[in-house]
Design an enzyme around this catalytic site. Structure first.
Site, PDB file in Angstrom:
ATOM      1  N   ARG A 195      24.993  24.498  25.727  1.00  0.00           N
ATOM      2  CA  ARG A 195      25.765  25.563  26.385  1.00  0.00           C
ATOM      3  C   ARG A 195      24.931  26.179  27.500  1.00  0.00           C
ATOM      4  O   ARG A 195      25.447  26.517  28.563  1.00  0.00           O
ATOM      5  CB  ARG A 195      26.207  26.637  25.378  1.00  0.00           C
ATOM      6  CG  ARG A 195      26.721  27.899  26.059  1.00  0.00           C
ATOM      7  CD  ARG A 195      27.523  28.841  25.176  1.00  0.00           C
ATOM      8  NE  ARG A 195      26.986  29.033  23.852  1.00  0.00           N
ATOM      9  CZ  ARG A 195      25.874  29.721  23.551  1.00  0.00           C
ATOM     10  NH1 ARG A 195      25.163  30.301  24.512  1.00  0.00           N
ATOM     11  NH2 ARG A 195      25.462  29.848  22.311  1.00  0.00           N
ATOM     12  N   TYR A 218      47.575  32.095  43.556  1.00  0.00           N
ATOM     13  CA  TYR A 218      47.977  31.294  42.401  1.00  0.00           C
ATOM     14  C   TYR A 218      48.431  32.241  41.270  1.00  0.00           C
ATOM     15  O   TYR A 218      47.746  33.222  40.962  1.00  0.00           O
ATOM     16  CB  TYR A 218      46.794  30.426  41.958  1.00  0.00           C
ATOM     17  CG  TYR A 218      47.006  29.765  40.630  1.00  0.00           C
ATOM     18  CD1 TYR A 218      48.093  28.916  40.421  1.00  0.00           C
ATOM     19  CD2 TYR A 218      46.154  29.995  39.566  1.00  0.00           C
ATOM     20  CE1 TYR A 218      48.311  28.322  39.198  1.00  0.00           C
ATOM     21  CE2 TYR A 218      46.353  29.395  38.334  1.00  0.00           C
ATOM     22  CZ  TYR A 218      47.441  28.564  38.160  1.00  0.00           C
ATOM     23  OH  TYR A 218      47.656  27.990  36.939  1.00  0.00           O
ATOM     24  N   ASP A 244      39.127  31.343  47.008  1.00  0.00           N
ATOM     25  CA  ASP A 244      39.556  30.202  46.207  1.00  0.00           C
ATOM     26  C   ASP A 244      39.782  29.048  47.174  1.00  0.00           C
ATOM     27  O   ASP A 244      40.717  29.062  47.971  1.00  0.00           O
ATOM     28  CB  ASP A 244      40.834  30.568  45.437  1.00  0.00           C
ATOM     29  CG  ASP A 244      41.283  29.460  44.490  1.00  0.00           C
ATOM     30  OD1 ASP A 244      40.993  28.282  44.785  1.00  0.00           O
ATOM     31  OD2 ASP A 244      41.925  29.766  43.478  1.00  0.00           O
ATOM     32  N   LYS A 268      41.619  19.861  40.430  1.00  0.00           N
ATOM     33  CA  LYS A 268      42.475  19.431  41.536  1.00  0.00           C
ATOM     34  C   LYS A 268      41.771  18.379  42.399  1.00  0.00           C
ATOM     35  O   LYS A 268      41.435  17.332  41.911  1.00  0.00           O
ATOM     36  CB  LYS A 268      42.910  20.671  42.310  1.00  0.00           C
ATOM     37  CG  LYS A 268      43.461  21.801  41.407  1.00  0.00           C
ATOM     38  CD  LYS A 268      44.717  21.383  40.704  1.00  0.00           C
ATOM     39  CE  LYS A 268      45.307  22.289  39.638  1.00  0.00           C
ATOM     40  NZ  LYS A 268      44.740  23.536  39.281  1.00  0.00           N
TER      41      LYS A 268
HETATM   42  C1  LIG Z   1      44.592  27.625  43.726  1.00  0.00           C
HETATM   43  C2  LIG Z   1      44.279  27.572  42.274  1.00  0.00           C
HETATM   44  N1  LIG Z   1      43.265  28.307  41.784  1.00  0.00           N
HETATM   45  C3  LIG Z   1      42.950  28.303  40.472  1.00  0.00           C
HETATM   46  C4  LIG Z   1      43.684  27.558  39.565  1.00  0.00           C
HETATM   47  C5  LIG Z   1      43.330  27.601  38.106  1.00  0.00           C
HETATM   48  O1  LIG Z   1      42.649  26.445  37.739  1.00  0.00           O
HETATM   49  P1  LIG Z   1      42.716  25.769  36.273  1.00  0.00           P
HETATM   50  O2  LIG Z   1      44.123  25.298  36.066  1.00  0.00           O
HETATM   51  O3  LIG Z   1      41.722  24.650  36.383  1.00  0.00           O
HETATM   52  O4  LIG Z   1      42.339  26.812  35.308  1.00  0.00           O
HETATM   53  C6  LIG Z   1      44.738  26.776  40.024  1.00  0.00           C
HETATM   54  C7  LIG Z   1      45.534  25.962  39.090  1.00  0.00           C
HETATM   55  O5  LIG Z   1      46.574  25.451  39.424  1.00  0.00           O
HETATM   56  C8  LIG Z   1      45.041  26.780  41.417  1.00  0.00           C
HETATM   57  O6  LIG Z   1      46.057  26.055  41.916  1.00  0.00           O
END
Ligand SMILES: Cc1ncc(COP(=O)(O)O)c(C=O)c1O
Length: 382
Positions: A51, A104, A177, A202
């Site tokens: 961890r 998001y 992000d 992604k």
């Molecule tokens: C732009 C964006 N940020 C953060 C996230 C969250 O990521 P995770 O699904 O890996 O927790 C997503 C998920 O779709 C996303 O599209």
């Protein structure tokens, strides 16, 4: 070995020197949870318990820092785990977060429904309007300005350098992000951001087979706080996930080139279609964020959304009729996906200022042959 300047070279080599023990050219998948000590406290290369640190995760973290041009990268179990660790590290009861008016849905849910229970308040703001951002900021208590660009799912673009300036005037951190663009197309830390967030699920993973998240930072003190939280909170990524993201990133550049070449063709096709009332893609010259995107990105990416003139029922029908575009959540994999954000990925924003239009369809354009993708959309819209 890891000092190369080219992005694609770093994607393949940074943090990934051949294994010193065997010469293996691929970073080994270290599944061990614990490491033999040479006498009490005699750690080998700092490893004691997985961890706290694991060699496969370390390789990924070094790679992420290199690609985003930061000083430290940290890998987590998911994008939301990364976001949660960050927010609970930099905020405390009484802190305030400003987030873009189109983020998001899961990020909005985390801030509005979870972190808020510990006394952290938030205000949505239009990040394209510096006056609106200044008005939303509460000097002294705003700790974070949270910016997604391009946004999910409306593909709005914020000016990172300008947003950083306004955030820093108020002593707040700018978090970007960078999931939609990936570091191949945009490097927010070089434009003034303090923290980059990724859902590595992604484009970085790129093959729809791993859930993961990451943070990359410039400031060493913040990096040390986050390293502490990563271990203390424990939302770390597992070694197999790290290994899959490492492998995915090796082809990030070539994949992104193809994603966006296909997306550009599809955007042009949709623009000319009678059933479509709007195409949201920053690569289109009349997109409101086009000039900013052209300035701060080296391409426009593989995500696009469009609105149906006939409303929600038509949007649902297109999603259901598509065959090559798979009806599914998530994005950034090699295969093309289609979804209805209002009912699917962004359902958690219903009734909030971040609610998305019901006539909207989002595409994650994959790297298949573009003529097959165009034919599928033509039949689905037909
Ligand atoms: C732009 C964006 N940020 C953060 C996230 C969250 O990521 P995770 O699904 O890996 O927790 C997503 C998920 O779709 C996303 O599209």
């Amino acid at each position: 070995m890891t000092e190369f300047s080219g992005f694609d070279t770093r994607a393949i080599h940074a943090g990934q020197d051949p294994d010193p023990a065997t010469g293996a050219v691929v970073v080994p998948l270290h599944l061990a949870t614990t490491f033999k000590q040479d006498g009490v406290g005699g750690l080998r290369n700092g490893y004691e318990y997985a961890r706290s640190a694991n060699p496969t995760r370390d390789a990924l973290q070094e790679l992420l820092a290199s690609l985003e041009e930061g000083t430290a990268g940290l890998a987590f179990a998911s994008g939301l785990a990364a976001e949660d660790t960050l927010l609970r590290t930099v905020c405390e009861p009484g802190s305030h977060v400003v987030l873009g008016g189109d983020a998001y849905g899961g990020t909005f849910r985390l801030i509005s429904k979870v972190v808020s229970r510990w006394g952290v308040e938030h205000t949505p703001a239009d990040l394209n309007d510096p006056d609106a951002l200044r008005a939303a900021i509460r000097p002294g208590s705003t700790r974070v300005v949270w910016c997604e660009t391009p946004t999910n799912p409306l593909l709005n673009v914020a000016d990172i350098a300008l947003t950083a300036e306004v955030a820093h005037e108020a002593g707040a951190l700018l978090v970007v992000d960078n999931t939609f663009a990936s570091p191949y197309l945009q490097r927010p830390l070089t434009l003034g951001a303090d923290v980059v967030v990724h859902s590595t699920t992604k484009y970085l993973g790129g093959h729809s087979d791993v859930v993961g998240g990451a943070l990359v930072v410039r400031d060493e003190e913040l990096a040390a706080q986050l390293v502490f939280s990563q271990n203390a909170m424990g939302a770390v990524s597992g070694p197999l996930s790290d290994w899959l993201v490492l492998r995915g990133i090796k082809t990030l550049g070539v994949r992104m080139d193809r994603h966006q070449a296909n997306a550009e063709r599809i955007a042009e096709f949709l623009l000319g279609h009678d059933a479509v009332s709007a195409v949201l893609y920053p690569g289109l010259p009349d997109h409101p964020g086009h000039d900013i995107a052209a300035k701060q990105m080296s391409g426009f990416g593989g995500m696009l959304s469009f609105r149906l003139a006939a409303g929600e029922e038509a949007a649902l029908r297109v999603c259901e009729r598509a065959r090559l575009f798979t009806l599914a959540e998530s994005l950034g994999g090699v295969e093309s996906l289609i979804e209805h954000p209002h009912r699917m990925t962004h359902a958690s924003a219903a009734g909030s200022p971040l609610e998305v239009p019901a006539d909207l369809v989002r595409l994650s354009v994959g790297i298949e042959d573009v003529d097959d993708l165009l034919a599928d959309l033509a039949q689905a819209l037909g």
